[in-house]
Write an enzyme that holds these catalytic residues in place. Sequence first.
Site, PDB file in Angstrom:
ATOM      1  CE1 TYR A  35      -2.953  -0.078  10.064  1.00 56.13           C
ATOM      2  CE2 TYR A  35      -3.704   0.704   7.923  1.00 56.13           C
ATOM      3  CZ  TYR A  35      -3.922  -0.011   9.092  1.00 56.13           C
ATOM      4  OH  TYR A  35      -5.105  -0.677   9.269  1.00 56.13           O
ATOM      5  CE  LYS A 149      -2.294  -3.244   8.744  1.00 49.91           C
ATOM      6  NZ  LYS A 149      -3.672  -3.707   8.990  1.00 49.91           N
ATOM      7  CD  GLU A 181     -10.862  -7.846   5.369  1.00 50.61           C
ATOM      8  OE1 GLU A 181      -9.897  -8.331   5.993  1.00 50.61           O
ATOM      9  OE2 GLU A 181     -10.712  -7.041   4.431  1.00 50.61           O
TER      10      GLU A 181
END
Length: 295
Positions: A35, A149, A181
């Site tokens: 996505y 992703k 992250e």
Amino acid sequence: MTIYNQILTEKEFVQQDRLTYPFEERGLQFGDGIYEVIRVYNGSYYLIDEHVERLYRSADAIKLTVPYPKEDLYHHLEKLLKVNDIQGDAKVYLQITRGSAPRDHAFPAIPQPNMYAYVKDLPRPVEKLKTGVHAITQPDVRWDWCYIKSLNLLPNVLAKQTAKEQGCFEAILHKEGEVTECSSSNVYLVKDGKVHTHPPKKNILHGCVRLGIERFCEEESIPFIEKAFHLDDIQNADEIFLSSSTAEVMPIIQIGEQTIGNGEPGNITRTLQKCYEKDAKITSDESIFNQGTHA
């Protein structure tokens, strides 16, 4: 938040209530898909080239064929904004799965990908951008290929929910103390005028806004150091901020019980916010540096 009626599928634009797939859908049953979330300001895409390139990289990584060549995908994404008459700030969500087929871990013999994209209104988080947000830290228990992703986001969801339950905006992830992250954003530490962030290896998502941050730092002669920092470094940080397509360049002013710097967004963060607004063509009336701006 308004979701507009016309949704782009791999075949046509349809009304949202007409979009259906069989229950044996590989994105639903295996997370077998990818996505993108693309930011729109004043009716125009921001960093769309970076998002499209990443989409195709993710597709290649999981051996998935995007239904459109890039040129056609650009055309259809632009048409999505047009048919929904998007003139303000919004986001576009785009998803592609390996399709609908009898449930089997192995790929279908002839995969037929399912794809759709939709657009939603999304005002800028102006007040948070001005004042900064709080975060927590959480162990990074995700798989090793976060540069893809993909739809496999359960660890991210759990980390974000933990942050929400503690009244925080984001969860900063780490592997044995090495910061990677956040649950849905990249994270940066500023010390002595230098920006530090995890190198773009396979264990983090290579953010599109992150690419912008690197470019802004070069333009402003701010050293951009791609080397992981650790949880122990947070207590001595001058500034910490995160970036994503929906959060932009977001100051972090507190992590757990630790106040960052003087508890206010720092000068480097403010400089990068100004660079972001200029690059995204944010009007002066909508700028967070305009005293009359409100959320």
